[in-house]
Design a protein around this motif. Sequence first.
Motif, short mmCIF file in Angstrom:
data_model
loop_
_atom_site.label_atom_id
_atom_site.label_comp_id
_atom_site.label_asym_id
_atom_site.label_seq_id
_atom_site.Cartn_x
_atom_site.Cartn_y
_atom_site.Cartn_z
N MET A 187 0.64 -1.01 0.14
CA MET A 187 0.03 -0.03 0.08
C MET A 187 0.87 1.16 -0.13
SD MET A 187 -3.18 1.14 2.55
CE MET A 187 -2.15 1.71 4.17
N LYS A 188 0.62 2.18 -0.78
CA LYS A 188 1.16 3.68 -0.84
C LYS A 188 0.12 4.65 -0.94
CE LYS A 188 3.66 6.65 -3.87
NZ LYS A 188 3.87 6.94 -5.38
N PHE A 189 0.11 5.82 0.05
CA PHE A 189 -0.60 6.70 -0.10
C PHE A 189 0.11 8.13 -0.01
CE2 PHE A 189 -1.09 7.81 4.39
CZ PHE A 189 -0.84 6.71 4.98
N MET A 190 -0.43 9.24 -0.25
CA MET A 190 0.29 10.40 -0.31
C MET A 190 -0.42 11.29 0.93
SD MET A 190 2.27 10.66 -2.87
CE MET A 190 2.81 12.30 -3.12
N CYS A 191 0.57 11.83 1.78
CA CYS A 191 0.11 12.70 2.72
C CYS A 191 -0.03 14.01 2.12
CB CYS A 191 1.36 12.84 3.58
SG CYS A 191 1.08 14.25 5.09
N GLU A 192 -0.95 14.66 2.83
CA GLU A 192 -1.47 16.09 2.12
C GLU A 192 -0.27 17.32 2.10
OE1 GLU A 192 -4.58 17.49 4.77
OE2 GLU A 192 -3.00 17.58 6.49
N CYS A 193 0.92 16.91 2.60
CA CYS A 193 2.15 17.66 2.40
C CYS A 193 3.04 17.17 1.29
CB CYS A 193 2.92 17.68 3.73
SG CYS A 193 4.12 16.08 3.74
N GLY A 194 2.28 16.41 0.21
CA GLY A 194 3.09 15.57 -0.70
C GLY A 194 4.03 14.60 -0.39
N HIS A 195 4.21 14.29 0.86
CA HIS A 195 5.29 12.93 1.21
C HIS A 195 4.46 11.72 1.19
CE1 HIS A 195 8.73 11.54 3.12
NE2 HIS A 195 8.00 10.80 3.83
N PRO A 196 5.15 10.85 0.18
CA PRO A 196 4.50 9.54 -0.05
C PRO A 196 4.79 8.67 1.26
CG PRO A 196 6.60 9.57 -1.27
CD PRO A 196 6.57 10.76 -0.52
N ILE A 197 3.76 7.89 1.57
CA ILE A 197 3.93 6.90 2.65
C ILE A 197 3.74 5.52 2.09
CG2 ILE A 197 2.84 6.13 4.99
CD1 ILE A 197 2.10 9.20 5.48
N TYR A 198 4.92 4.71 2.49
CA TYR A 198 4.74 3.35 1.79
C TYR A 198 4.59 2.45 2.75
CZ TYR A 198 7.22 5.35 -2.36
OH TYR A 198 7.32 6.12 -3.38
N ASP A 199 3.69 1.48 2.51
CA ASP A 199 3.77 0.07 3.54
C ASP A 199 3.89 -1.01 2.61
OD1 ASP A 199 3.14 -1.68 5.28
OD2 ASP A 199 1.17 -1.15 5.59
N THR A 200 4.98 -1.33 2.23
CA THR A 200 5.42 -2.36 1.22
C THR A 200 6.32 -3.35 1.95
OG1 THR A 200 6.92 -0.73 0.02
CG2 THR A 200 4.88 -1.21 -0.94
N THR A 201 7.16 -2.96 2.87
CA THR A 201 8.10 -3.78 3.64
C THR A 201 7.80 -3.74 5.24
OG1 THR A 201 9.49 -1.99 4.18
CG2 THR A 201 9.83 -3.28 2.12
N ASP A 202 8.13 -4.78 5.85
CA ASP A 202 8.03 -4.78 7.13
C ASP A 202 8.97 -4.04 8.01
OD1 ASP A 202 6.27 -6.96 6.88
OD2 ASP A 202 7.67 -8.53 7.06
N TYR A 203 8.83 -4.00 9.57
CA TYR A 203 9.80 -3.12 10.14
C TYR A 203 9.69 -1.63 9.96
CZ TYR A 203 11.62 -7.93 11.35
OH TYR A 203 11.87 -9.01 11.65
N LEU A 204 8.43 -0.96 9.54
CA LEU A 204 8.61 0.45 9.31
C LEU A 204 8.44 1.25 10.57
CD1 LEU A 204 5.88 0.29 6.52
CD2 LEU A 204 8.11 0.39 6.16
N SER A 205 9.44 2.02 10.77
CA SER A 205 9.63 3.00 11.82
C SER A 205 8.40 4.00 12.05
CB SER A 205 11.01 3.62 12.05
OG SER A 205 10.85 4.47 10.90
N TYR A 206 7.61 4.21 10.87
CA TYR A 206 6.65 5.06 11.04
C TYR A 206 5.15 4.40 11.19
CZ TYR A 206 7.17 4.01 6.07
OH TYR A 206 7.46 3.64 4.71
N LYS A 207 5.12 3.16 11.46
CA LYS A 207 4.10 2.45 11.47
C LYS A 207 3.67 1.73 12.50
CE LYS A 207 1.56 -1.55 9.25
NZ LYS A 207 1.74 -2.48 8.20
N ALA A 208 2.59 1.61 13.23
CA ALA A 208 2.13 0.95 14.37
C ALA A 208 0.95 -0.12 14.32
CB ALA A 208 2.30 1.78 15.59
N HIS A 209 0.87 -0.89 15.32
CA HIS A 209 -0.55 -1.76 15.20
C HIS A 209 -1.19 -1.37 16.47
CE1 HIS A 209 1.27 -3.87 11.94
NE2 HIS A 209 2.21 -3.48 12.54
N LEU A 210 -2.44 -0.83 16.40
CA LEU A 210 -2.99 -0.18 17.66
C LEU A 210 -4.25 -1.22 18.19
CD1 LEU A 210 -3.18 2.47 19.40
CD2 LEU A 210 -4.91 3.21 17.85
N ILE A 211 -4.37 -1.48 19.37
CA ILE A 211 -5.47 -2.34 19.98
C ILE A 211 -6.19 -1.39 21.10
CG2 ILE A 211 -6.06 -4.24 21.05
CD1 ILE A 211 -3.57 -5.85 19.92
N SER A 212 -7.22 -1.22 20.59
CA SER A 212 -8.00 -0.73 21.78
C SER A 212 -7.91 -1.18 23.03
CB SER A 212 -9.49 -0.82 21.29
OG SER A 212 -10.53 -0.31 22.33
#
Length: 190
Positions: A1-26
């Motif tokens: 998955m890839k999407f663009m932030c409104e600032c123009g920076h692309p955010i990629y989710d195509t590999t493991d161990y991303l420092s800018y991604k987390a898994h949240l549990i309520s």
Amino acid sequence: MKFMCECGHPIYDTTDYLSYKAHLISDQDWFDFLEEIDSAIEKSGPSEIDKEKALMKIRSLSSNLTKKVYQCNKCRNMFFYNNPPRLEVFRPSSDSVNKKLLRSAHGDKWKGFLNGDWMDNNLAWRVKGFITASCLDEGKQYDDWEILEKEYYLVFNELSANNLLRSSSLKKNGNVFHTWNLTALWRSFN
Ligand SMILES: [Zn+2]
């Protein structure tokens, strides 16, 4: 998955161990999740198949209960990816908001990865070789195998000397040249 932030920076989710991604549990689900882990350990049968079934149940529950969260490391926006699929954005209240909110709880001591790969002929790649590593912001590209190999071992030695490595592999034309894995090492000592 890839999407663009409104600032123009692309955010990629195509590999493991991303420092800018987390898994949240309520919190409403957290204790049920812990109980399922306890029960998988304590109540699953003794066979390999029983253990595998219990493990699959935990993995499936974890993906059902978690929301994916991303942070743009340029403008600090946070994105919550909900189920059904819907991306919701939260903007930071000031420029002093931490850009690394979602990184590992181990901070700078987090053990990362290193991968080197080389193909003499691969039309799908623009270059012959590349190195990706958790300590590098971007992958590095190579047109000379000897330079790639030398740099791979430089990064490998530095990360292992500082105890900052979990896994490492170097491949050439599909053959594994070098591989190292903290878990395998740990298992062999236990
Ligand atoms: Zn942004």
